[in-house]
Design a protein around this motif. Structure first.
Motif, PDB file in Angstrom:
ATOM      1  N   GLU A 177     134.346  88.682  13.212  1.00  0.00           N
ATOM      2  CA  GLU A 177     133.362  89.320  12.506  1.00  0.00           C
ATOM      3  C   GLU A 177     133.158  89.059  11.097  1.00  0.00           C
ATOM      4  O   GLU A 177     131.836  89.127  10.804  1.00  0.00           O
ATOM      5  CB  GLU A 177     133.719  90.689  12.473  1.00  0.00           C
ATOM      6  CG  GLU A 177     133.732  91.456  13.828  1.00  0.00           C
ATOM      7  CD  GLU A 177     132.384  91.583  14.361  1.00  0.00           C
ATOM      8  OE1 GLU A 177     131.297  91.850  13.629  1.00  0.00           O
ATOM      9  OE2 GLU A 177     132.188  91.355  15.397  1.00  0.00           O
ATOM     10  N   GLU A 178     134.131  88.808  10.349  1.00  0.00           N
ATOM     11  CA  GLU A 178     134.127  88.148   8.957  1.00  0.00           C
ATOM     12  C   GLU A 178     133.265  86.706   8.956  1.00  0.00           C
ATOM     13  O   GLU A 178     132.442  86.500   8.029  1.00  0.00           O
ATOM     14  CB  GLU A 178     135.384  88.095   8.172  1.00  0.00           C
ATOM     15  CG  GLU A 178     135.995  89.508   7.837  1.00  0.00           C
ATOM     16  CD  GLU A 178     134.813  90.487   7.143  1.00  0.00           C
ATOM     17  OE1 GLU A 178     134.311  89.906   6.213  1.00  0.00           O
ATOM     18  OE2 GLU A 178     134.587  91.504   7.268  1.00  0.00           O
TER      19      GLU A 178
ATOM     20  N   ARG B  60     131.122  85.602  11.113  1.00  0.00           N
ATOM     21  CA  ARG B  60     129.929  85.963  11.366  1.00  0.00           C
ATOM     22  C   ARG B  60     129.085  86.271  10.320  1.00  0.00           C
ATOM     23  O   ARG B  60     127.894  85.954   9.847  1.00  0.00           O
ATOM     24  CB  ARG B  60     129.642  86.891  12.591  1.00  0.00           C
ATOM     25  CG  ARG B  60     130.001  86.998  13.917  1.00  0.00           C
ATOM     26  CD  ARG B  60     129.853  88.152  14.841  1.00  0.00           C
ATOM     27  NE  ARG B  60     128.651  88.329  15.010  1.00  0.00           N
ATOM     28  CZ  ARG B  60     128.169  89.514  14.843  1.00  0.00           C
ATOM     29  NH1 ARG B  60     128.808  90.685  14.224  1.00  0.00           N
ATOM     30  NH2 ARG B  60     126.944  89.899  15.001  1.00  0.00           N
ATOM     31  N   TRP B  61     129.752  87.367   9.438  1.00  0.00           N
ATOM     32  CA  TRP B  61     129.306  87.868   8.248  1.00  0.00           C
ATOM     33  C   TRP B  61     128.946  86.970   7.184  1.00  0.00           C
ATOM     34  O   TRP B  61     127.875  86.751   6.494  1.00  0.00           O
ATOM     35  CB  TRP B  61     129.951  89.335   7.832  1.00  0.00           C
ATOM     36  CG  TRP B  61     129.305  89.579   6.541  1.00  0.00           C
ATOM     37  CD1 TRP B  61     129.753  89.293   5.252  1.00  0.00           C
ATOM     38  CD2 TRP B  61     128.454  90.595   6.313  1.00  0.00           C
ATOM     39  NE1 TRP B  61     129.109  89.873   4.246  1.00  0.00           N
ATOM     40  CE2 TRP B  61     128.162  90.808   4.966  1.00  0.00           C
ATOM     41  CE3 TRP B  61     127.358  91.277   7.276  1.00  0.00           C
ATOM     42  CZ2 TRP B  61     127.286  91.643   4.415  1.00  0.00           C
ATOM     43  CZ3 TRP B  61     126.441  92.065   6.749  1.00  0.00           C
ATOM     44  CH2 TRP B  61     126.487  92.653   5.435  1.00  0.00           C
ATOM     45  N   GLU B  62     129.922  86.074   6.980  1.00  0.00           N
ATOM     46  CA  GLU B  62     130.096  84.992   5.908  1.00  0.00           C
ATOM     47  C   GLU B  62     129.004  83.887   6.208  1.00  0.00           C
ATOM     48  O   GLU B  62     128.276  83.637   5.313  1.00  0.00           O
ATOM     49  CB  GLU B  62     131.420  84.297   5.723  1.00  0.00           C
ATOM     50  CG  GLU B  62     131.540  83.244   5.020  1.00  0.00           C
ATOM     51  CD  GLU B  62     131.752  83.973   3.457  1.00  0.00           C
ATOM     52  OE1 GLU B  62     131.470  83.273   2.721  1.00  0.00           O
ATOM     53  OE2 GLU B  62     131.884  85.255   3.330  1.00  0.00           O
TER      54      GLU B  62
ATOM     55  N   LYS C  52     125.513  85.398   5.615  1.00  0.00           N
ATOM     56  CA  LYS C  52     125.092  85.603   4.074  1.00  0.00           C
ATOM     57  C   LYS C  52     124.992  84.330   3.372  1.00  0.00           C
ATOM     58  O   LYS C  52     124.123  84.236   2.564  1.00  0.00           O
ATOM     59  CB  LYS C  52     126.657  86.258   3.436  1.00  0.00           C
ATOM     60  CG  LYS C  52     126.755  86.198   2.073  1.00  0.00           C
ATOM     61  CD  LYS C  52     128.230  86.637   1.404  1.00  0.00           C
ATOM     62  CE  LYS C  52     129.015  85.404   1.656  1.00  0.00           C
ATOM     63  NZ  LYS C  52     129.848  85.081   0.789  1.00  0.00           N
TER      64      LYS C  52
ATOM     65  N   TRP D 206     124.385  84.169  15.440  1.00  0.00           N
ATOM     66  CA  TRP D 206     124.993  84.960  14.340  1.00  0.00           C
ATOM     67  C   TRP D 206     123.696  85.044  13.346  1.00  0.00           C
ATOM     68  O   TRP D 206     123.547  86.253  12.848  1.00  0.00           O
ATOM     69  CB  TRP D 206     126.084  84.176  13.498  1.00  0.00           C
ATOM     70  CG  TRP D 206     127.214  84.404  14.587  1.00  0.00           C
ATOM     71  CD1 TRP D 206     127.469  84.928  15.550  1.00  0.00           C
ATOM     72  CD2 TRP D 206     128.500  83.646  14.236  1.00  0.00           C
ATOM     73  NE1 TRP D 206     128.638  84.598  15.886  1.00  0.00           N
ATOM     74  CE2 TRP D 206     129.507  83.972  14.972  1.00  0.00           C
ATOM     75  CE3 TRP D 206     128.950  82.705  13.096  1.00  0.00           C
ATOM     76  CZ2 TRP D 206     130.747  83.433  15.135  1.00  0.00           C
ATOM     77  CZ3 TRP D 206     130.166  82.093  13.173  1.00  0.00           C
ATOM     78  CH2 TRP D 206     131.218  82.563  14.031  1.00  0.00           C
TER      79      TRP D 206
ATOM     80  N   LEU E 281     122.048  88.906  12.480  1.00  0.00           N
ATOM     81  CA  LEU E 281     122.427  89.617  11.162  1.00  0.00           C
ATOM     82  C   LEU E 281     121.351  89.387  10.067  1.00  0.00           C
ATOM     83  O   LEU E 281     121.217  90.404   9.236  1.00  0.00           O
ATOM     84  CB  LEU E 281     123.682  89.046  10.854  1.00  0.00           C
ATOM     85  CG  LEU E 281     124.981  89.183  11.718  1.00  0.00           C
ATOM     86  CD1 LEU E 281     126.139  88.642  11.131  1.00  0.00           C
ATOM     87  CD2 LEU E 281     125.059  90.735  11.855  1.00  0.00           C
TER      88      LEU E 281
ATOM     89  N   VAL F 105     121.078  90.735   4.851  1.00  0.00           N
ATOM     90  CA  VAL F 105     122.181  90.387   6.027  1.00  0.00           C
ATOM     91  C   VAL F 105     122.615  91.886   6.438  1.00  0.00           C
ATOM     92  O   VAL F 105     122.967  92.790   5.486  1.00  0.00           O
ATOM     93  CB  VAL F 105     123.357  89.821   5.319  1.00  0.00           C
ATOM     94  CG1 VAL F 105     124.189  89.561   6.612  1.00  0.00           C
ATOM     95  CG2 VAL F 105     122.750  88.231   4.848  1.00  0.00           C
TER      96      VAL F 105
ATOM     97  N   ASP G  10     124.628  94.214   9.290  1.00  0.00           N
ATOM     98  CA  ASP G  10     125.679  94.595  10.386  1.00  0.00           C
ATOM     99  C   ASP G  10     126.202  95.938  10.273  1.00  0.00           C
ATOM    100  O   ASP G  10     126.833  96.128   9.334  1.00  0.00           O
ATOM    101  CB  ASP G  10     126.783  93.465  10.300  1.00  0.00           C
ATOM    102  CG  ASP G  10     127.568  93.512  11.354  1.00  0.00           C
ATOM    103  OD1 ASP G  10     127.348  93.861  12.669  1.00  0.00           O
ATOM    104  OD2 ASP G  10     128.675  93.077  11.238  1.00  0.00           O
TER     105      ASP G  10
ATOM    106  N   ARG H 222     126.831  97.864   6.786  1.00  0.00           N
ATOM    107  CA  ARG H 222     126.729  97.291   5.617  1.00  0.00           C
ATOM    108  C   ARG H 222     125.410  96.452   5.545  1.00  0.00           C
ATOM    109  O   ARG H 222     125.012  95.735   6.686  1.00  0.00           O
ATOM    110  CB  ARG H 222     127.854  96.378   5.125  1.00  0.00           C
ATOM    111  CG  ARG H 222     128.132  95.357   6.528  1.00  0.00           C
ATOM    112  CD  ARG H 222     129.322  94.667   5.865  1.00  0.00           C
ATOM    113  NE  ARG H 222     129.969  93.874   6.971  1.00  0.00           N
ATOM    114  CZ  ARG H 222     131.005  93.083   6.830  1.00  0.00           C
ATOM    115  NH1 ARG H 222     131.568  92.780   5.801  1.00  0.00           N
ATOM    116  NH2 ARG H 222     131.416  92.202   7.997  1.00  0.00           N
TER     117      ARG H 222
END
Length: 191
Positions: free
Chosen positions: A38-39, A41-43, A46, A89, A93, A131, A133, A136
Motif C-alpha cells: 500500500e505504501e 502504491r502511494w509512493e 505521489k 497504481w 490513485l 493523489v 486513496d 487521504r
C-alpha cells in the motif's frame, strides 16, 4: 545510459528520481495486500503526480542512491505484469487521470527478466493532479530533488492557472470558428 549516470554519480533533480526497488507483481497478494505494498502504491503515485505537477521527468527503478546521488545498481524484476502494475497504481490513485505516462523496461544483456524500469512522466496541462486513496488526498510537487506537498495557496494558484489555460483555449477555439465562419461567408477577417 543509466549505468553511465550511476558511474558519474548523477544527482536527483526536479525531473529525475532514483528508486532502488519495486515490489514484483508476482508478490502481490490479492485482497490482503500488505502495508508495504500500500505504501509503495502511494509512493509511486505521489512521485508521478509530483513530476506531472512540476515539469515532468523520469523515475528510474533499479538505482541505489545516497543523499540523492546515484551510487549503485540493483536490477529489478521486469515483465508486462510489473509495467501494468505501475500503470494501474497511477491510474487508480492520480486524479485527474494523467495522459502520456510511459513505463519502459531496459533489460540487462545477460538476463532479460531483470534490469531497469523507467517511468517517463509528461508535464501535464491538466495540473493540478492529486493523489487520492481512501482516507487521504494530497497534491505533490517537486522542488529540486524533493517531493513536497502543496500548501492551500499553491493548490489555489495551480487551479487558477489551469482554469485560465482552459478559458484561453476555449476563447481561441471560438475565434477560429468565428474566423472560419466569416471566411466561408466572404466577410473580410481583420488581421
Amino acid at each position: 545510459m543509466i549505468a553511465a549516470a550511476v558511474t558519474a554519480h548523477i544527482r536527483e533533480s526536479a525531473d529525475l528520481d532514483w528508486k532502488l526497488v519495486v515490489i514484483p507483481a508476482s508478490e502481490m497478494s490479492g485482497p490482503g495486500e500488505g502495508k508495504a505494498i500500500e505504501e509503495q502504491r502511494w509512493e509511486f503515485a505521489k512521485d508521478v503526480a509530483a513530476m506531472a505537477n512540476t515539469q515532468g521527468g523520469l523515475i528510474v527503478y533499479g538505482v541505489q542512491d545516497i543523499k540523492e546521488e546515484a551510487c549503485g545498481i540493483e536490477h529489478v524484476p521486469l515483465g508486462e505484469r510489473e509495467r501494468q502494475q505501475l500503470a494501474s497504481w497511477a491510474n487508480t490513485l492520480i486524479r485527474p487521470w494523467l495522459k502520456g505516462l510511459v513505463i519502459e523496461e531496459f533489460p540487462t544483456p545477460e538476463d532479460s527478466s531483470r534490469g531497469f524500469l523507467v517511468a517517463s512522466v509528461p508535464v501535464s496541462s491538466d495540473t493540478l493532479h492529486v493523489v487520492e486513496d481512501r482516507d487521504r488526498m494530497s497534491s505533490p510537487y517537486r522542488d529540486s530533488a524533493h517531493t513536497l506537498w502543496m500548501s492551500e495557496y499553491q493548490v489555489e494558484t495551480a487551479y487558477r492557472a489551469r482554469f485560465a489555460r482552459q478559458a484561453g483555449s476555449v476563447a481561441a477555439l471560438d475565434r477560429q470558428i468565428e474566423d472560419r465562419s466569416s471566411i466561408s461567408q466572404g466577410i473580410p477577417v481583420p488581421g
